[in-house]
Motif scaffolding. Structure first.
Motif, PDB file in Angstrom:
ATOM      1  N   SER A 196       1.959   1.670  -3.389  1.00  0.00           N
ATOM      2  CA  SER A 196       1.211   2.295  -4.383  1.00  0.00           C
ATOM      3  C   SER A 196       0.866   3.705  -4.089  1.00  0.00           C
ATOM      4  CB  SER A 196      -0.134   1.477  -4.097  1.00  0.00           C
ATOM      5  OG  SER A 196       0.150  -0.023  -4.398  1.00  0.00           O
TER       6      SER A 196
ATOM      7  N   THR B  21      -1.177   6.654 -16.157  1.00  0.00           N
ATOM      8  CA  THR B  21      -0.141   6.425 -15.156  1.00  0.00           C
ATOM      9  C   THR B  21       1.222   6.706 -16.103  1.00  0.00           C
ATOM     10  OG1 THR B  21      -1.556   4.720 -14.137  1.00  0.00           O
ATOM     11  CG2 THR B  21       0.746   4.309 -14.343  1.00  0.00           C
TER      12      THR B  21
ATOM     13  N   ASP C 186       0.830  -1.225  -0.064  1.00  0.00           N
ATOM     14  CA  ASP C 186       0.016   0.030  -0.101  1.00  0.00           C
ATOM     15  C   ASP C 186       0.866   1.194  -0.071  1.00  0.00           C
ATOM     16  OD1 ASP C 186      -2.303  -1.430  -0.148  1.00  0.00           O
ATOM     17  OD2 ASP C 186      -2.533  -1.360   1.984  1.00  0.00           O
TER      18      ASP C 186
ATOM     19  N   ALA D 177       1.545   6.485  -7.003  1.00  0.00           N
ATOM     20  CA  ALA D 177      -0.022   7.123  -7.214  1.00  0.00           C
ATOM     21  C   ALA D 177       0.495   8.606  -7.075  1.00  0.00           C
ATOM     22  CB  ALA D 177      -1.090   6.654  -6.417  1.00  0.00           C
TER      23      ALA D 177
ATOM     24  N   LEU E 131      -3.971   2.486 -11.000  1.00  0.00           N
ATOM     25  CA  LEU E 131      -2.722   2.465 -11.109  1.00  0.00           C
ATOM     26  C   LEU E 131      -2.151   1.311 -12.116  1.00  0.00           C
ATOM     27  CD1 LEU E 131       0.027   4.293 -10.194  1.00  0.00           C
ATOM     28  CD2 LEU E 131       0.107   2.521  -8.326  1.00  0.00           C
ATOM     29  N   THR E 132      -2.170   1.562 -13.381  1.00  0.00           N
ATOM     30  CA  THR E 132      -2.010   0.763 -14.293  1.00  0.00           C
ATOM     31  C   THR E 132      -1.205   0.933 -15.409  1.00  0.00           C
ATOM     32  OG1 THR E 132      -3.130  -1.358 -15.576  1.00  0.00           O
ATOM     33  CG2 THR E 132      -4.036   0.764 -15.429  1.00  0.00           C
TER      34      THR E 132
END
Length: 408
Positions: free
Chosen positions: A6, A233, A3, A10, A222-223
């Motif tokens: 990420s 992204t 997390d 992000a 988020l890809t």
């Protein structure tokens, strides 16, 4: 740990696409005006001392933070008054303006009009009387015992070098020095290539950022791949990495080693674009830091800023001021999104519009943190007055509900 990773990626992506690309456009536009007019805009601002708070407020009112960012270095070198800084930061619409203009245009007209009037009036009061100087200086001295703030400088008939910005050598220590300060067979061409690539990602990011706002600020996965989320992204992370490189390394090899400094004129279009890229990269680093601090703070402490701002009763506009005191545009974008969804009263939006300084506070924090603290305090006071007054008077006077006002 996943997390936290990420959140890191992000924040880098969102900070670039949601904020940096818009800052880049506004800084570039002002740079182009400077280039085409050979510095006439800043000269007009410097020479019309009595109109400086008004001009500063109008520059701050431009969506994004580019106009306000232009003013901060002028204060550092003593070209504009501190009241101009207060008016500029108070009127700053920030990047949250793009959200409100797209989703609640009528509310934007009222909120930013009120912010302009309140901030310009405060700026003139600061220049004329240095209101609250002793109390503000005492508060700042407790934060920094060695501080000697110039937040209460009374301008009267002229603007001159600021007391805390002494120039022992007889020339401004913050003046811009043209040309790169380093040269390398590898890093010089690499840095110029990174600069060009940065503008490519900025152009793509601007398109994606505009689409993001027009869609109402949706969640973006988020890809990496084909489609909006994937492009968002890729461009966001690429632009973020290039920004970090330009700020940390590249600026020393392309002629903009001193960032957060005003330029009087530019020698070419490339020079203009270089300055805009380096200034934006500088702000971007601070934006990333603000995004990460906010997001990690929420995860680690469970703090929900939007819930606090949406507190019952008069706590709503006070919460708007509290959010506005947070440097950067990330929390302000969040508050604007909550308002557009009908989750906040108009008084909270208006108080936030006055209190927020946007990304323009970051350059001032970097080069004169004490002045930044004082300016923030000065802007918080009218923000509280405006927010509380609107909370009690809006519906009785205007006959319209505060929640959902002006939402398209």
């Amino acid at each position: 740990m996943a997390d936290l990773q990420s959140i890191l990626f992000a924040s880098l992506r969102d900070g670039y696409v949601q904020v940096s690309v818009f800052v880049a456009v506004t800084v570039l536009l002002f740079g182009l005006v400077q280039y085409r007019t050979n510095g006439a805009l800043l000269r007009a601002l410097e020479e019309n001392e009595r109109l400086q708070p008004l001009f500063g407020g109008l520059l701050g009112l431009t969506p994004g933070c580019g106009g306000a960012i232009v003013v901060m270095p002028l204060y550092v070198r003593g070209s504009v008054s501190f009241g101009t800084v207060v008016a500029t930061l108070g009127a700053t619409a920030g990047d949250s303006a793009f959200v409100i203009l797209a989703l609640a245009p009528e509310a934007a007209l009222y909120a930013y009009g009120i912010a302009l009037a309140a901030s310009v009036a405060t700026g003139y009061l600061v220049d004329s009387y240095g209101i609250g100087v002793a109390r503000v200086d005492a508060a700042v001295s407790r934060v920094s015992p060695t501080a000697t703030t110039d937040g209460g400088t009374v301008v009267n008939s002229r603007v001159g070098p600021n007391p805390t910005h002494e120039y022992p050598s007889g020339s401004p220590t913050h003046s811009h020095e043209a040309g790169p300060d380093r040269s390398s067979k590898i890093l010089t061409p690499l840095s110029h290539a990174a600069h060009v690539a940065w503008w490519v990602t900025a152009a793509g990011g601007l398109v994606l950022g505009t689409m993001y706002l027009l869609r109402g600020g949706p969640e973006v996965a988020l890809t990496v791949g084909v489609g909006f989320d994937g492009a968002f992204t890729v461009f966001g992370l690429a632009g973020a990495v290039l920004s970090l490189y330009l700020y940390g390394v590249g600026r020393h090899y392309v002629g903009e080693g001193q960032v957060a400094r005003a330029r009087d004129s530019f020698s070419s279009l490339y020079d203009t674009a270089t300055h805009a890229a380096m200034e934006t990269s500088f702000v971007t680093v601070w934006v990333f830091a603000a995004f990460l601090a906010y997001e990690y703070g929420v995860v680690l402490t469970g703090l929900d800023v939007s819930a606090i701002a949406a507190g019952a009763g008069v706590l709503a506009p006070i919460g708007g001021v509290a959010v506005g005191l947070i440097p950067g545009c990330g929390p302000q974008i969040l508050l604007a999104s909550v308002y557009a969804e009908g989750g906040l009263p108009f008084s909270a939006l208006a108080s936030n519009a006055v209190a927020q300084d946007g990304d323009a506070l970051f350059p001032l924090l970097a080069i004169d943190p004490k002045a930044a603290i004082v300016a923030t305090i000065y802007n918080a006071l009218p923000a509280l007055v405006v927010g509380v007054a609107l909370f009690f008077l809006w519906e009785p006077v205007f006959g319209m509900p505060e929640f959902g006002f002006g939402v398209a």
